[in-house]
Design an enzyme around this catalytic site. Structure first.
Site, mmCIF file in Angstrom:
data_model
loop_
_atom_site.group_PDB
_atom_site.id
_atom_site.type_symbol
_atom_site.label_atom_id
_atom_site.label_comp_id
_atom_site.label_asym_id
_atom_site.label_seq_id
_atom_site.Cartn_x
_atom_site.Cartn_y
_atom_site.Cartn_z
ATOM 1 N N GLY A 15 0.838 -1.192 0.000
ATOM 2 C CA GLY A 15 0.000 0.000 0.000
ATOM 3 C C GLY A 15 0.866 1.231 0.000
ATOM 4 N N CYS A 18 2.693 5.632 -3.163
ATOM 5 C CA CYS A 18 3.533 5.562 -4.361
ATOM 6 C C CYS A 18 3.408 4.249 -5.134
ATOM 7 C CB CYS A 18 4.997 5.781 -3.977
ATOM 8 S SG CYS A 18 5.316 7.422 -3.314
ATOM 9 N N LYS A 78 2.666 1.478 6.708
ATOM 10 C CA LYS A 78 3.949 0.923 7.138
ATOM 11 C C LYS A 78 4.263 1.500 8.517
ATOM 12 C CE LYS A 78 6.968 4.394 4.990
ATOM 13 N NZ LYS A 78 8.071 4.611 4.059
#
Length: 188
Positions: A15, A18, A78
């Site tokens: 995910g 970018c 993240k």
């Protein structure tokens, strides 16, 4: 360092702001140029299927999802960020809500951004043990360091001790729980 095995871990899907956008752009560009981007199309399809695998695993272990309390640990795409843009966790929460689950989330940094998306449709907790309390299932979606320390004391008050570790980070392998680590080859 960006090319190599550092980013080749199995997990709940990629995910962020970018990579998903870049993969779509390359697929689109290739298609317009008359090239069939078979590999990238398969990558994108596989990425989307990861959530289906997690939901299937939940259903196999707790039955119907409707009305069940489920904890999602990590909403940021993240660790070490509050960024929830194109987070696989957000997609998982949306899918679980459509199935009627009662969702509680925990994230060390991204709760405020999650509130902008989900508002009062879900619950937010500041501690892992409070987030998993009375849950039928807890899913680790983001590889936060504190999730590595989940142990029997942390999950003591879960209604059903089912842990789906999509990042394979729990260090205490002696959990008194049914434990599934995505990417270790269990039958789904």
């Amino acid at each position: 360092p960006r090319i190599g095995n550092l980013f080749l871990d199995a997990g709940p899907g990629y995910g962020g702001s970018c990579l998903p956008k870049d993969v779509k752009a390359i697929i689109n560009f290739s298609t317009k140029a008359g090239i069939n981007p078979t590999l990238l199309t398969a990558v994108e399809k596989t990425n989307k299927q990861q959530i289906n695998s997690i939901i299937k695993l939940i259903k196999q272990n707790i039955g119907r999802i409707q009305g069940k309390k489920i904890a999602v640990l990590g909403i940021a795409f993240k660790p070490e960020t509050d960024d929830v843009r194109d987070s696989v966790s957000v997609e998982l929460v949306n899918r679980l809500m459509k199935l009627g689950a009662k969702i509680t989330i925990h994230d060390p940094k991204a709760i405020e951004n999650a509130k902008k998306i989900f508002k009062n449709k879900i619950k937010y907790q500041k501690s892992v043990s409070t987030a998993v309390k009375d849950c039928k299932c807890a899913i680790i979606m983001t590889a936060w360091k504190q999730y590595e320390k989940i142990n029997n004391k942390t999950i003591k008050h879960m209604a059903r001790k089912l842990i789906i570790d999509s990042r394979r980070i729990i260090s205490d392998k002696k959990l008194n729980a049914k434990y599934f680590a995505i990417g270790l080859g269990q039958k789904l």
